[in-house]
Design a protein around this motif. Structure first.
Motif, short mmCIF file in Angstrom:
data_model
loop_
_atom_site.label_atom_id
_atom_site.label_comp_id
_atom_site.label_asym_id
_atom_site.label_seq_id
_atom_site.Cartn_x
_atom_site.Cartn_y
_atom_site.Cartn_z
N PHE A 107 88.69 -5.19 19.92
CA PHE A 107 89.90 -5.77 19.47
C PHE A 107 90.16 -7.11 19.09
O PHE A 107 90.80 -7.53 18.21
N THR A 108 89.79 -8.11 19.98
CA THR A 108 90.01 -9.27 19.78
C THR A 108 89.23 -9.90 18.54
O THR A 108 89.90 -10.75 17.64
N SER A 109 88.11 -9.50 18.32
CA SER A 109 87.09 -9.83 17.22
C SER A 109 87.76 -9.31 15.98
O SER A 109 88.19 -10.24 14.87
N PHE A 110 88.49 -8.17 15.82
CA PHE A 110 89.01 -7.72 14.63
C PHE A 110 90.48 -8.37 14.38
O PHE A 110 90.63 -8.84 13.32
N VAL A 111 91.24 -8.43 15.24
CA VAL A 111 92.46 -9.52 15.66
C VAL A 111 92.26 -10.87 14.90
O VAL A 111 92.99 -11.56 14.10
N PHE A 112 91.03 -11.48 15.25
CA PHE A 112 91.02 -12.77 15.04
C PHE A 112 90.48 -12.91 13.51
O PHE A 112 91.04 -13.77 12.79
N LEU A 113 89.85 -11.90 12.70
CA LEU A 113 89.36 -11.88 11.69
C LEU A 113 90.48 -11.55 10.63
O LEU A 113 90.59 -12.21 9.65
N VAL A 114 91.26 -10.66 11.23
CA VAL A 114 92.60 -10.38 10.40
C VAL A 114 93.41 -11.77 10.36
O VAL A 114 94.17 -11.95 9.32
N SER A 115 93.53 -12.24 11.52
CA SER A 115 94.47 -13.29 11.36
C SER A 115 94.14 -14.53 10.49
O SER A 115 95.20 -15.19 10.27
N VAL A 116 92.82 -14.66 10.19
CA VAL A 116 92.68 -15.83 9.17
C VAL A 116 92.08 -14.91 7.89
O VAL A 116 91.45 -15.77 7.11
N PHE A 117 92.76 -14.13 7.70
CA PHE A 117 92.49 -13.17 6.34
C PHE A 117 91.04 -12.96 5.95
O PHE A 117 90.55 -13.37 4.82
N SER A 118 90.34 -12.46 6.75
CA SER A 118 88.82 -12.29 6.52
C SER A 118 88.45 -11.30 7.22
O SER A 118 87.29 -10.98 7.74
N SER A 119 89.24 -9.94 7.15
CA SER A 119 88.88 -8.74 7.83
C SER A 119 87.56 -8.25 6.91
O SER A 119 86.87 -7.47 7.52
N THR A 120 87.47 -8.56 5.61
CA THR A 120 86.47 -8.04 5.01
C THR A 120 85.02 -8.43 5.13
O THR A 120 84.08 -7.93 4.84
N SER A 121 85.04 -9.62 6.18
CA SER A 121 83.84 -10.04 6.65
C SER A 121 82.93 -9.09 7.61
O SER A 121 81.96 -9.07 7.86
N ILE A 122 83.64 -8.00 8.17
CA ILE A 122 83.09 -6.87 8.99
C ILE A 122 82.64 -5.71 8.15
O ILE A 122 82.28 -4.73 8.68
N VAL A 123 82.70 -5.68 6.85
CA VAL A 123 82.25 -4.55 5.92
C VAL A 123 81.29 -4.97 4.93
O VAL A 123 81.42 -6.16 4.42
N SER A 124 80.26 -4.28 4.60
CA SER A 124 79.53 -4.42 3.39
C SER A 124 79.96 -4.09 2.18
O SER A 124 80.42 -2.79 2.01
N LYS A 125 80.30 -4.98 1.38
CA LYS A 125 81.03 -4.74 0.05
C LYS A 125 80.12 -3.92 -0.98
O LYS A 125 80.18 -4.54 -1.84
N GLY A 126 79.68 -2.88 -0.79
CA GLY A 126 79.12 -2.03 -1.59
C GLY A 126 77.24 -2.34 -1.83
O GLY A 126 77.00 -3.15 -0.84
N PHE A 127 77.03 -2.01 -2.94
CA PHE A 127 75.46 -2.24 -3.00
C PHE A 127 75.42 -3.13 -4.35
O PHE A 127 76.14 -3.18 -5.42
N ILE A 128 74.33 -3.99 -4.44
CA ILE A 128 74.03 -4.71 -5.70
C ILE A 128 72.81 -4.46 -6.08
O ILE A 128 71.67 -4.45 -5.62
N LEU A 129 72.83 -4.45 -7.47
CA LEU A 129 71.48 -4.39 -8.34
C LEU A 129 71.02 -5.62 -8.57
O LEU A 129 71.62 -6.51 -8.96
N ASP A 130 69.78 -6.13 -8.05
CA ASP A 130 69.05 -7.38 -8.22
C ASP A 130 69.36 -7.85 -9.64
O ASP A 130 69.22 -7.10 -10.69
#
Length: 356
Positions: free
Chosen positions: A290-313
């Motif tokens: 809970f603390t980790s998620f709240v911290f990331l949300v509070s600094v507007f970086s909740s997307t740091s805990i997700v992998s944003k799709g896949f990338i073609l080299d």
């Protein structure tokens, strides 16, 4: 000019430090979410527990990817507070699905590939990723600080398999294939790289293996900066290399970064394990998660805990020209806007947050 370069280097160093601080909270979220499932999701039925995790991961991430355009359209004109609440709930669900996918497949590999050397699976996974021109995906799971955009939190996923078969695969099927195949190959790389380190990096001495994981991580990070400097200085010569040679250097470089990523997560995983044990196994997992998620949300970086799709080299003609901070610090926030035929509202943005 020298003053400008000095300021730029200080800024770059500061960004690396900030990223390394944020990754601690990202790994803390992943560790606690993973172990909460170990403890409460059918703990006495490992096959069922892992199967449910794997299914939730693949299906959940696919649903988010397929419904991303509808989500963006619905939230486009909403109140900022409503957008904040809904988007963070989606980010949380998205992150949990990512952990479920990794946990389910990782545990299945542990259970059913005991007789197979992790090096064999590691090589197989890398060969397939290189063949699919997707080796850069091993920089996932999320590693790096990624700030949430006002209306751009949701990722656009590239049609990797559609491109391989000349765009004949529907977007929805491509999303499922990317999630189930590419995502799983990334897990194979991470699991078997991790297992190889467990087997050969002082397996009987936790303190020494912990220290060497730190050494490997920082060595890779420093070496990546040096290599990027060399690549950029010699770009005119690199362009004259045969294509196959540039391709080998390209893939080897990102595999090298992936090893650094695994080492980083390995020593942070140990630290967080000690912290939760000190707090208490009962309350420690929930409170740290809970603390980790709240911290990331509070600094507007909740997307740091997700992998944003896949990338073609990308093209091997251009990869070494990327800003060094994107690669040397394991930042991979590439954006490539290109319209896909037959998709009116489809504006793919190849974006990976590794980050983690």
């Amino acid at each position: 000019m020298k003053t400008f370069e000095m300021i730029k280097n200080f800024e770059k160093f500061g960004n690396i430090i900030i990223s390394d601080i944020f990754v601690f909270f990202v790994v803390a979220f992943w560790y606690t979410t993973w172990n909460i499932q170990d403890k409460y999701l059918f703990p006495n039925h490992h096959g069922l527990s892992n199967g449910i995790s794997l299914a939730i991961g693949i299906i959940g991430i696919s649903i988010i990817a397929i419904s991303q355009f509808t989500i963006k359209k619905k939230l486009r004109n909403t109140n900022c507070v409503i957008f904040f609440l809904i988007s963070r709930c989606i980010a949380f669900f998205w992150a949990v699905c990512g952990v479920c996918h990794w946990r389910g497949l990782w545990n299945f590999l542990d259970r059913y590939t005991v007789a197979l050397s992790p090096k064999v699976l590691l090589v197989i996974g890398l060969v397939v990723l290189c063949f699919l021109r997707s080796v850069r995906n091993i920089l996932a799971p999320p590693f790096v600080l990624g700030f949430d955009g006002c209306r751009e939190q949701f990722f656009n996923q590239s049609m990797i398999f559609g491109q391989i078969v000349r765009n004949k695969i529907p977007f929805e099927l491509d999303v499922f294939l990317c999630t189930s195949i590419l995502g799983s190959l990334v897990v194979v790389f991470w699991r078997d790289a991790w297992q190889t380190m467990d087997n050969h990096l002082f397996p009987d001495d936790k303190k020494r293996t912990f220290i060497w994981s730190i050494i490997i991580f920082f060595s890779v990070q420093i070496s990546a900066e040096i290599l990027q400097f060399c690549f950029r200085r010699t770009s005119s010569h690199i362009e004259k290399f045969p294509y196959i040679m540039k391709l080998i250097i390209h893939d080897a470089y990102f595999i090298f970064l992936g090893v650094g990523n695994v080492s980083c997560w390995r020593f942070l995983w140990t630290i967080i394990e000690k912290i939760t044990a000190m707090i208490g196994p009962g309350i420690g997992l929930g409170s740290v998660c809970f603390t980790s998620f709240v911290f990331l949300v509070s600094v507007f970086s909740s997307t740091s805990i997700v992998s944003k799709g896949f990338i073609l080299d990308g093209s091997v003609e251009q990869w070494y020209r990327l800003p060094s901070e994107y690669i040397g610090s394991f930042r991979a926030c590439l954006q490539d806007k290109e319209k896909k035929p037959g998709k009116k509202d489809f504006e793919p943005s190849l974006e990976t947050i590794t980050h983690l």
